[in-house]
Design a protein around this motif. Structure first.
Motif, mmCIF file in Angstrom:
data_model
loop_
_atom_site.group_PDB
_atom_site.id
_atom_site.type_symbol
_atom_site.label_atom_id
_atom_site.label_comp_id
_atom_site.label_asym_id
_atom_site.label_seq_id
_atom_site.Cartn_x
_atom_site.Cartn_y
_atom_site.Cartn_z
ATOM 1 N N TRP A 19 47.478 42.229 39.299
ATOM 2 C CA TRP A 19 47.253 42.674 37.919
ATOM 3 C C TRP A 19 45.865 43.250 37.732
ATOM 4 C CZ3 TRP A 19 50.730 43.134 34.125
ATOM 5 C CH2 TRP A 19 51.915 42.393 34.207
ATOM 6 N N PHE A 20 45.789 44.349 36.963
ATOM 7 C CA PHE A 20 44.508 44.895 36.503
ATOM 8 C C PHE A 20 44.506 44.694 34.975
ATOM 9 C CE2 PHE A 20 44.345 48.713 39.772
ATOM 10 C CZ PHE A 20 44.480 47.820 40.827
ATOM 11 N N LEU A 21 43.675 43.814 34.463
ATOM 12 C CA LEU A 21 43.620 43.645 33.004
ATOM 13 C C LEU A 21 42.434 44.452 32.489
ATOM 14 C CD1 LEU A 21 44.530 39.887 32.423
ATOM 15 C CD2 LEU A 21 45.976 41.857 32.934
ATOM 16 N N ASP A 22 42.761 45.531 31.760
ATOM 17 C CA ASP A 22 41.722 46.520 31.434
ATOM 18 C C ASP A 22 41.882 47.056 30.015
ATOM 19 O OD1 ASP A 22 39.530 48.067 31.879
ATOM 20 O OD2 ASP A 22 40.593 49.652 32.950
ATOM 21 N N GLY A 23 42.135 46.207 29.056
ATOM 22 C CA GLY A 23 42.462 46.708 27.718
ATOM 23 C C GLY A 23 41.318 46.744 26.738
ATOM 24 N N ASN A 58 52.250 33.937 44.029
ATOM 25 C CA ASN A 58 50.855 34.178 44.457
ATOM 26 C C ASN A 58 50.296 35.523 44.001
ATOM 27 O OD1 ASN A 58 50.742 31.695 45.873
ATOM 28 N ND2 ASN A 58 51.935 32.661 47.513
ATOM 29 N N ALA A 59 50.776 36.002 42.883
ATOM 30 C CA ALA A 59 50.215 37.246 42.343
ATOM 31 C C ALA A 59 48.725 37.034 42.058
ATOM 32 C CB ALA A 59 50.945 37.623 41.054
ATOM 33 N N THR A 60 47.985 38.128 42.117
ATOM 34 C CA THR A 60 46.542 38.032 41.882
ATOM 35 C C THR A 60 46.173 38.846 40.654
ATOM 36 O OG1 THR A 60 46.212 39.918 43.312
ATOM 37 C CG2 THR A 60 46.019 37.740 44.340
ATOM 38 N N LEU A 61 44.923 38.682 40.241
ATOM 39 C CA LEU A 61 44.498 39.334 38.998
ATOM 40 C C LEU A 61 43.003 39.620 39.069
ATOM 41 C CD1 LEU A 61 45.374 37.824 35.535
ATOM 42 C CD2 LEU A 61 42.991 38.117 36.147
ATOM 43 N N GLY A 62 42.612 40.749 38.521
ATOM 44 C CA GLY A 62 41.192 41.046 38.364
ATOM 45 C C GLY A 62 40.945 41.573 36.973
ATOM 46 N N THR A 63 39.845 41.157 36.356
ATOM 47 C CA THR A 63 39.496 41.726 35.058
ATOM 48 C C THR A 63 37.984 41.753 34.897
ATOM 49 O OG1 THR A 63 39.818 41.640 32.674
ATOM 50 C CG2 THR A 63 39.792 39.522 33.808
ATOM 51 N N PHE A 64 37.535 42.737 34.107
ATOM 52 C CA PHE A 64 36.087 42.935 33.958
ATOM 53 C C PHE A 64 35.458 41.929 33.004
ATOM 54 C CE2 PHE A 64 38.243 45.165 30.657
ATOM 55 C CZ PHE A 64 37.494 44.875 29.526
ATOM 56 N N THR A 65 36.299 41.239 32.208
ATOM 57 C CA THR A 65 35.714 40.333 31.226
ATOM 58 C C THR A 65 35.669 38.910 31.782
ATOM 59 O OG1 THR A 65 35.896 39.432 29.009
ATOM 60 C CG2 THR A 65 37.970 39.958 30.089
ATOM 61 N N LYS A 80 27.582 44.444 34.258
ATOM 62 C CA LYS A 80 28.474 43.269 34.130
ATOM 63 C C LYS A 80 27.884 42.104 34.913
ATOM 64 C CE LYS A 80 32.206 44.114 31.777
ATOM 65 N NZ LYS A 80 31.388 44.087 30.580
ATOM 66 N N TRP A 81 27.625 41.045 34.219
ATOM 67 C CA TRP A 81 27.040 39.867 34.845
ATOM 68 C C TRP A 81 28.082 39.152 35.704
ATOM 69 C CZ3 TRP A 81 22.488 38.327 36.005
ATOM 70 C CH2 TRP A 81 22.217 36.982 36.247
ATOM 71 N N GLU A 82 29.245 38.963 35.098
ATOM 72 C CA GLU A 82 30.320 38.242 35.787
ATOM 73 C C GLU A 82 31.663 38.914 35.522
ATOM 74 O OE1 GLU A 82 30.278 34.311 34.201
ATOM 75 O OE2 GLU A 82 29.464 33.470 36.049
ATOM 76 N N VAL A 83 32.560 38.836 36.490
ATOM 77 C CA VAL A 83 33.937 39.282 36.268
ATOM 78 C C VAL A 83 34.860 38.123 36.678
ATOM 79 C CG1 VAL A 83 33.361 41.702 36.650
ATOM 80 C CG2 VAL A 83 34.174 40.324 38.572
ATOM 81 N N LEU A 84 36.170 38.311 36.487
ATOM 82 C CA LEU A 84 37.102 37.218 36.820
ATOM 83 C C LEU A 84 38.116 37.656 37.862
ATOM 84 C CD1 LEU A 84 38.156 35.783 33.313
ATOM 85 C CD2 LEU A 84 36.605 34.726 34.973
ATOM 86 N N ARG A 85 38.435 36.713 38.744
ATOM 87 C CA ARG A 85 39.594 36.927 39.609
ATOM 88 C C ARG A 85 40.532 35.734 39.459
ATOM 89 N NH1 ARG A 85 38.509 38.056 45.446
ATOM 90 N NH2 ARG A 85 40.359 36.939 46.072
ATOM 91 N N GLY A 86 41.794 35.953 39.715
ATOM 92 C CA GLY A 86 42.743 34.853 39.549
ATOM 93 C C GLY A 86 43.882 34.952 40.546
ATOM 94 N N VAL A 87 44.466 33.782 40.819
ATOM 95 C CA VAL A 87 45.668 33.735 41.651
ATOM 96 C C VAL A 87 46.715 32.944 40.879
ATOM 97 C CG1 VAL A 87 46.682 33.028 43.851
ATOM 98 C CG2 VAL A 87 44.283 33.671 43.750
ATOM 99 N N PHE A 88 47.917 33.457 40.859
ATOM 100 C CA PHE A 88 48.976 32.801 40.107
ATOM 101 C C PHE A 88 49.530 31.639 40.926
ATOM 102 C CE2 PHE A 88 53.373 32.505 38.506
ATOM 103 C CZ PHE A 88 53.066 32.222 37.181
ATOM 104 N N ARG A 89 49.409 30.454 40.384
ATOM 105 C CA ARG A 89 49.890 29.255 41.094
ATOM 106 C C ARG A 89 51.105 28.647 40.407
ATOM 107 N NH1 ARG A 89 47.614 30.284 45.688
ATOM 108 N NH2 ARG A 89 45.367 30.002 45.785
#
Ligand code: SAM
Length: 667
Positions: free
Chosen positions: A166-170, A195-202, A227-236
């Motif tokens: 996923w790219f969360l970019d809204g 195990n889908a993954t995700l990246g977002t700038f917020t 950007k100080w920090e961004v987020l990554r995620g894995v769907f569990r």
């Protein structure tokens, strides 16, 4: 009814970068856009490593919120191109409420010359981008883009797909909280593959917590640039279906995926068959197309000019949404053919020939965007058409006509497709898991998958005998163009239609005959067509000198439209009728029951039929739909539209109503 599509309102800063007036936010950051995109979306989803290790025929699905200028898409495609196996595929699905106009998109993308090979491909196909699901195919099917035009919260619940990354970019959550709501996160969770993954700038806390709540394991990562920090995620998680917008009944569920060689038979080389073959071939299938005639498009798809006629509803019916998605897809396919000879985007004018039609047109004009359709006064309509008319009407500037045989031919130009003409399939036999096609006692071909695309003739095959298909004879007249008829600039329709000349002839059509099963053109129907022309424009009739033509000298052709009782095409897999009736017998007593019994599918058998007189609009996209069913891939139309077209709908209705609908005609 959804809102009318609005296009992005863009201001350009002093460096020529786009800024959204609707959201008062930037599309991409000022200094480091490509690096930032790569860091936030590509790297946090580990795409380099995942693309590099893809197996042949594997497809990776990326989902995005906020397509904007497509920058993220092009970066992903560029990397995929660089490191994925030549037979692997990428499917990018993105949602966009305010699509950019072609001019704005071109201006924004000119900022990234290194992405030009990819962005130019989108720009070349960026036509007829209207509400709902819009499919784009690039690189002979290696890369596919599904753009869902509309609000994310309205579109995502309609999607049937499994997303790997996923790219969360809204836009920033503070500026656009609607793109970061718990309901939207629920949809993202619902659509995740394992195990889908995700990246977002917020890295906003409530965004992180919202994603954790639907099953993601989230991690903060140092950002780049401002950007100080961004987020990554894995769907569990295996999230509970929460709001459950997509609850699938077993009779509309995905049939089991077939393993083994990817080989298919497609029976029938009209628009539906050729489109099916093209969509399967583009997914790596070896396809044999079996056609009884000497050439493709020899029956209903063989008219010289088919009109891209959109019969829409202001109420967002399944048929209307299918037409809008199909129109976009067909228009993009036509872009690759020769304009003037194979097709023309000359526009289609639907005349407001009586007060009821005028009312209908007014409602439509309020429901759809002006790029799609516009109401024209009589004077405006005459100026567009180039001939005198009795009324104004509704003008579809992006529509026009196409030469269906050219589209059929083009669709078969894939090395994975073999066309077998003079092959009349009379019988299908299932032997050792393979479908065998036989002509009397002559074996023709076999494969694990067979797609029936022979219009009403599919009833010849035993599993389809009960499908309620109707054959309606239609005859067109080929009118020789005259110097004065060349003034006609656009297709004009009332009860019939007439198209600008192609190769020195105008196509005029078409009669409706519910009884005749003969395809020999008749003089009566030529005369009937000339009456239709008089109603469209007596000026044009006069320019064509039709009142002095001996109707016996007129040329034309007749064929059968094939329609279903609900006017939707019949596209998808089919269940075995007797077992279906037994297994779901309870529905006859209580239609609200959804028994938890898997559907008795006829393994490997699919149908693409029932396109009526609008096959040019619905058949090509239906090829994509069939291929998505077969390949367990994201559906190119909303779930409910796919169900509305599903072959099982008739047996379901009959079971519920407690009666059998006899087929309305015999082939
Ligand atoms: N990914 C984009 C790119 O590569 O250019 C940038 C996306 S931009 C930051 C955010 C996008 O989200 C805008 O195009 C905006 O119109 C869209 N958007 C905002 N709210 C939306 C909503 N509720 N539904 C769908 N799209 C939305």
């Amino acid at each position: 009814m959804t809102e009318v599509t609005q296009y992005a309102q863009i201001d350009w800063d002093e460096q020529g970068r786009p800024h959204s007036r609707q959201f008062d936010d930037i599309y991409f950051s000022k200094d480091q856009s490509l690096e930032e995109t790569r860091h936030v979306f590509i790297d946090q989803n580990d795409l380099r490593q995942r693309f590099s290790t893809m197996a042949p025929e594997q497809c990776l699905v990326i989902g995005e919120t906020g397509f904007g200028t497509g920058l993220n898409f092009f970066c992903a495609w560029q990397l995929f191109n660089e490191c994925a196996n030549a037979d692997a595929r990428l499917h990018f699905i993105s949602v966009e409420k305010y699509p950019l106009s072609h001019a704005d998109l071109a201006r924004a993308l000119a900022l990234w010359p290194e992405l030009a090979p990819f962005s130019a491909a989108l720009l070349a196909q960026y036509v007829a981008v209207h509400d709902g699901f819009q499919t784009f195919v690039f690189d002979q099917g290696r890369v596919r883009l599904t753009l869902m035009i509309g609000d994310a919260l309205e579109q995502l619940p309609q999607l049937d797909a499994e997303v790997d990354a996923w790219f969360l970019d809204g836009f920033a959550p503070a500026k656009n909280p609607q793109m970061w709501t718990p309901e939207l996160f629920t949809q993202i969770g619902r659509l995740c593959a394992a195990n889908a993954t995700l990246g977002t700038f917020t890295s906003t806390g409530w965004v992180r917590r919202g994603l954790i709540a639907v099953g993601f394991e989230m991690k903060r990562i140092p950002g780049i640039g401002k950007k100080w920090e961004v987020l990554r995620g894995v769907f569990r998680g295996t999230p509970e279906p929460q709001d459950n917008s997509v609850t699938v009944a077993p009779w509309f569920a995905r049939p089991p995926v077939l393993t083994g060689p990817r080989q298919a038979l497609v029976i029938g080389a009209g628009l539906a068959g050729c489109a099916t073959a093209a969509s399967l071939a583009a997914r790596g299938w070896q396809v044999s197309v079996l056609e009884r005639h000497a050439t493709v498009a020899a029956e209903a798809s063989g008219n010289p000019q088919g009109v891209l006629y959109l019969k829409l509803s202001a109420h967002g019916t399944a048929l209307s949404r299918l037409i809008l998605s199909g129109f976009g897809y067909t228009r993009r396919l036509l872009q690759c053919l020769q304009r003037g000879q194979d097709w023309d985007a000359c526009g289609v004018l639907q005349l407001a020939f009586d007060s009821k039609e005028e009312q209908r047109q007014e409602t439509l004009a309020n429901a759809f965007d002006r790029q799609l359709l516009q109401r024209l006064s009589r004077e405006q309509a005459q100026a567009v058409a180039g001939v005198a008319l009795a009324s104004g009407g509704l003008f579809y500037p992006q529509a026009g006509w196409a030469h269906p045989p050219a589209l059929c031919q083009a669709q078969l130009q894939h090395p994975n497709i073999t066309l077998l003409t003079h092959h009349q399939v009379m019988q299908l036999r299932k032997v050792d898991g393979l479908w065998q096609a036989w002509e009397s006692e002559k074996f023709l071909a076999s494969a694990a998958v067979v797609v029936l695309a022979t219009a009403a003739e599919i009833q010849r095959f035993e599993p389809c005998a009960g499908l309620p298909l109707k054959r309606i004879r239609g005859q067109i007249t080929r009118l020789p163009a005259t110097a004065r008829s060349q003034a006609l600039n656009t297709v004009v329709c009332a009860d019939g239609y007439v198209a600008p000349s192609r190769g020195g002839e105008h196509t005029l059509g078409a009669s409706f005959d519910f009884h005749s099963l003969d395809t020999t053109p008749t003089v009566e129907e030529h005369i009937g067509n000339l009456h239709l022309l008089d109603e469209i424009s007596s000026d044009l009739a006069e320019r064509l000198d039709t009142h002095h033509i001996d109707p016996h000298t007129l040329q034309g052709r007749a064929a059968f439209r094939c329609t279903s009782p609900d006017y939707l095409p019949i596209v998808g897999p089919l269940a075995e009728r007797q077992l279906f009736d037994q297994q779901y017998a309870v529905l006859a007593k209580d239609a609200r029951q959804v028994p938890n019994t898997p559907c008795p599918w006829i393994e490997g058998l699919y149908i693409n039929s029932g396109h009526g007189s609008r096959g040019i609009i619905t058949a090509p996209l239906s090829g994509e739909l069939i291929a998505a069913w077969i390949d367990d891939a994201p559906l190119p139309v909303p779930r409910d539209v796919a169900e509305a077209c599903h072959p099982n709908r008739f047996m379901l209705r009959e079971l519920i109503r407690g009666k059998k609908t006899a087929p309305t005609s015999k082939p």
